[in-house]
Scaffold this active site. Structure first.
Site, PDB file in Angstrom:
ATOM      1  CE  LYS A  64      76.853  23.945  -3.675  1.00  0.00           C
ATOM      2  NZ  LYS A  64      78.231  24.223  -3.208  1.00  0.00           N
ATOM      3  CB  SER A  89      82.462  26.439 -13.020  1.00  0.00           C
ATOM      4  OG  SER A  89      82.448  27.382 -11.984  1.00  0.00           O
ATOM      5  CD  GLU A 215      79.319  36.578   3.754  1.00  0.00           C
ATOM      6  OE1 GLU A 215      78.689  36.055   2.826  1.00  0.00           O
ATOM      7  OE2 GLU A 215      79.019  37.678   4.218  1.00  0.00           O
ATOM      8  N   GLY A 219      83.722  38.534  -0.054  1.00  0.00           N
ATOM      9  CA  GLY A 219      82.332  38.280  -0.449  1.00  0.00           C
ATOM     10  C   GLY A 219      81.425  38.385   0.756  1.00  0.00           C
ATOM     11  CG  ASP A 221      77.028  38.264  -0.571  1.00  0.00           C
ATOM     12  OD1 ASP A 221      78.197  37.853  -0.667  1.00  0.00           O
ATOM     13  OD2 ASP A 221      76.037  37.513  -0.596  1.00  0.00           O
ATOM     14  CB  SER A 316      81.331  22.827   2.934  1.00  0.00           C
ATOM     15  OG  SER A 316      82.368  23.727   2.606  1.00  0.00           O
TER      16      SER A 316
HETATM   17  C1  LIG Z   1      78.589  25.315  -2.593  1.00  0.00           C
HETATM   18  C2  LIG Z   1      79.600  25.240  -1.523  1.00  0.00           C
HETATM   19  C3  LIG Z   1      79.532  26.045  -0.366  1.00  0.00           C
HETATM   20  C4  LIG Z   1      78.456  27.082  -0.181  1.00  0.00           C
HETATM   21  O1  LIG Z   1      77.182  26.497  -0.075  1.00  0.00           O
HETATM   22  P1  LIG Z   1      75.872  27.390  -0.201  1.00  0.00           P
HETATM   23  O2  LIG Z   1      74.753  26.429  -0.038  1.00  0.00           O
HETATM   24  O3  LIG Z   1      75.901  28.032  -1.557  1.00  0.00           O
HETATM   25  O4  LIG Z   1      75.939  28.423   0.872  1.00  0.00           O
HETATM   26  C5  LIG Z   1      80.475  25.879   0.613  1.00  0.00           C
HETATM   27  N1  LIG Z   1      81.482  24.982   0.472  1.00  0.00           N
HETATM   28  C6  LIG Z   1      81.589  24.195  -0.618  1.00  0.00           C
HETATM   29  C7  LIG Z   1      82.723  23.232  -0.687  1.00  0.00           C
HETATM   30  C8  LIG Z   1      80.653  24.291  -1.651  1.00  0.00           C
HETATM   31  O5  LIG Z   1      80.771  23.508  -2.735  1.00  0.00           O
END
Ligand SMILES: *Cc1c(COP(=O)(O)O)cnc(C)c1O
Length: 333
Positions: A64, A89, A215, A219, A221, A316
């Site tokens: 992020k 959060s 996903e 969830g 959606d 991620s």
């Molecule tokens: C925010 C996040 C996601 C999802 O990312 P989006 O851009 O909201 O789809 C996936 N994995 C981690 C570790 C995140 O912090």
């Protein structure tokens, strides 16, 4: 209201591959170029050649910071002077706090008062002002908007923003640059910032690559929205993937991009997530959080077949404390 609201309604909302490239230049030397790992054991198990892009090793422990920094960097001098605000959060809070510190912009983060102490402290540790609220009584979006208006702060949302999407896409861009053509790319999915950004990179580097969002089952959606081409929502889904408890894809930016560039959205169970997380910890020695295991779990659980293909997997994030991980691993013993 002492200041006008940011001109979000008149912004150019379209995102193109060129925006991902521009984000790469802004992020160069600021974020880590994270390693790409392989595992022979995993490859044999799923029948594919898999390349894991390890954003768990990114600054702040998740991808992020890419989108957060790219967005804060592009604010006007006046907006930077006044500061930024977000409500989260999770990993986006730390990303905006760090981006603010790196760019000399004051960051205000609205967090629930019952957020884990480690997260509150990590966010304060980056120099952000944390405003807590009682989640029983307050809607965070309302409080966020009120504070932003009162203080003249610019709101940086976690996914539905062109500069955030372009920044997140740099993770996919680096992966293609490093490993070349891929038959498929699997991406963890919450609100769709990471998925839509990485899909832009995939379309540029490998037009025939199958791009799939993953996903949590509870969830779903995104999968339903994708199938019906109409935005569907889930309120506060019950899943261990806390980074993917988003209610819906972004109506302005991410949902249109997902419809245009993504090939499929699939779901995985919490059990599959924890098993995959366990495999990655034990066999690949990587600390990943449940949400970070989504994409890998689709392969590991057979939701997506390997078929001897070359497959990219975006891991991620890795922000989970040891006690929580131990509790999760107990559930699959
Ligand atoms: C925010 C996040 C996601 C999802 O990312 P989006 O851009 O909201 O789809 C996936 N994995 C981690 C570790 C995140 O912090």
């Amino acid at each position: 209201m002492s200041h006008p609201s940011p001109p979000s309604a008149t912004r150019e909302l379209r995102v193109e591959y060129g925006d991902v490239q521009a984000a790469r230049r802004r992020l160069d030397g600021v974020v880590h170029r994270t390693p790409v790992m392989t595992s022979r054991t995993f490859d044999e198990r799923v029948g594919a050649q898999v390349f894991f892009k390890c954003e768990n090793l990114q600054r702040t422990g998740a991808f992020k910071i890419r989108g957060g920094y790219n967005a804060v960097h592009q604010l006007s001098p006046q907006q930077k002077e006044r500061g930024v605000l977000t409500y989260s959060s999770g990993n986006h809070a730390q990303a905006i706090a760090l981006a603010g510190r790196l760019l000399g912009v004051d960051a205000t983060i609205v967090m629930p008062e019952n957020a884990p102490e480690v997260k509150l402290n990590a966010t304060r540790g980056y120099g952000a002002e944390v405003v807590t609220y009682d989640p029983e009584e307050t809607v965070r979006e309302d409080l966020g908007r009120k504070l932003a208006d009162e203080r003249g702060l610019t709101l940086i949302p976690p996914y539905d923003h062109p500069d955030v999407v372009a920044g997140q896409g740099t993770a996919g861009d680096e992966l293609f640059e490093e490993v070349g053509d891929l038959d498929a790319l699997l991406v963890c999915l919450g609100g769709g910032g990471l998925l839509s950004g990485c899909a832009l990179a995939a379309r540029h580097h490998a037009p025939d690559c199958t791009v799939i969002g993953v996903e949590p089952e509870a969830g779903d959606d995104g999968a339903r929205s994708f199938r019906t081409s109409e935005l569907q929502s889930v309120h506060n889904p019950d899943t261990v993937a806390d980074g993917a408890r988003t209610p819906y894809l972004g109506p302005e930016v991410t949902f249109p991009l997902v419809l245009e560039y993504v090939d499929d959205i699939v779901t995985v169970s919490d059990d599959a997530l924890i098993r995959t997380m366990h495999f990655v910890w034990e066999r690949m020695k990587q600390v990943i959080e449940p949400t970070g295991a989504l994409a890998a779990a689709a392969l590991n659980d057979g939701v997506v077949e390997g078929d001897g293909r070359r497959i990219g997997v975006i891991v991620s994030g890795g922000n989970v404390d040891l006690e929580r991980a131990a509790t999760l691993f107990e559930k699959i013993r």
